[in-house]
Design a protein around this motif. Sequence first.
Motif: not given
Length: 439
Positions: A403-407, A409, A421-422, A424, A432, A434, A436
């Motif tokens: 998980v390298n990103d989130r909607t 922060d 999660a989506k 990507t 990997t 993102t 939610d």
Amino acid sequence: MSNKLHVVSLGCNKNLVDTEVMMGRLKSFSLTDDATEADVIIVNTCGFIDAAKEESVNTILSLHDQRKDDSILVVAGCLSERYREELAEEMPEVDIFTGVGDYERIDELLAKKESRFSDEVYLIDGAERVVTGSTYHAYIKLSEGCNQVCSFCAIPSFKGKLNSRSLDSVAKEVKSLVKQGYYDFSFISQDSSSYLRDKNIKDGLSLLVQRIELIEGVKSARILYLYPSTTTIKLLENIGKSKIFHNYFDMPIQHINDDMLRIMKRGFGKEKTLELLEYMKSLPNSFIRTSFIVGHPGESEEMFEEMKEFARDFGFDRINIFEYSDEETTSAYDMKEKIDEDTIHERAELLEEVQAEVLQKSLESEIGKEVEIVIDGESEEHEFLLSAKELIWAPEIDGEIYVNDRTDDEAEIEYGKVYTAKITSIVGDILTATVDNKE
């Protein structure tokens, strides 16, 4: 008695459950990862095939070399059960030997410093476990032993016939673990689709699905190790209807050539195997894992090629590969058409190439999807990457997601919690995603 404990659990996750039972009996001990400071060292061994036996023996000897002079070294599990006389004679380094029937008596054996082998295998029934490796997932053992007569398998020779736990016993354990915060469960045995057949109940696994669905707090479940000849379309339908059990199908078919399946004494041919696999694949969001054995006596080059092409083309999500191991007490041990080791290794390497292709294709098919994942913690790759898995996946064996990103922060990510999660991208064989994490 001093109270530092070092435990090593080898082999399958059924062994892990037994190890956790021993840890539950020894809760007065403090666990240590350092074998050199342990007062008691327990190795729960695997004795399934040559590679596992070698690992068990090497682990025992290595731990003996590290141990303190006044420590106690205990060897338990399948290897010691299968070779109890030989090991007692050849391994004087070990202080206590026990097999597969006395896990819940480990404290007694330590107190008396005596070896013991019960006549029956151990089935959990109310025993307290120390669940390891997760704060949300636990394995639940359904039975011990096996009624199948597969030519290559020695397990029935030292674990005996199928011996199922009662539904009440299983439900009681799940309820207890739910109270401790666990919500995700993997139900395991040597042949899970035969569960309760030894009690004259034909479709016990469907009854299990229904029973577990009634337990408040269970959010996620999967069944491991379905056997082709005891799996029915009706069972698959019942799993498919469940709101808790995933369409996760772990069915080790071992081969696909009809003649080879007959030689292996699998009790099921290619046509029926395909019928089951195709039905699994037709269910929404299905995930199919299987195993193949290469180099079984009598396997011709043509048989191997048929298996290899089928493995490549069917659409499995994950594949395990085992090289044939010549095990005494099995019917294959006495077969004359043995395959030489170089050929077995060569075939395994060819199938491993297919295995890698299958994995890559399955992972690539996830890109762009929205899935449920569980965050396990920081990844070993980088402190800014979180390690996760898809909720449907079995822990450890099916892969990892970064998980390298989130909607959002601002919101804090909680370990052990389910998120949408989506997916990507893919880096090597790791997805990997993102997350939610908006409330």
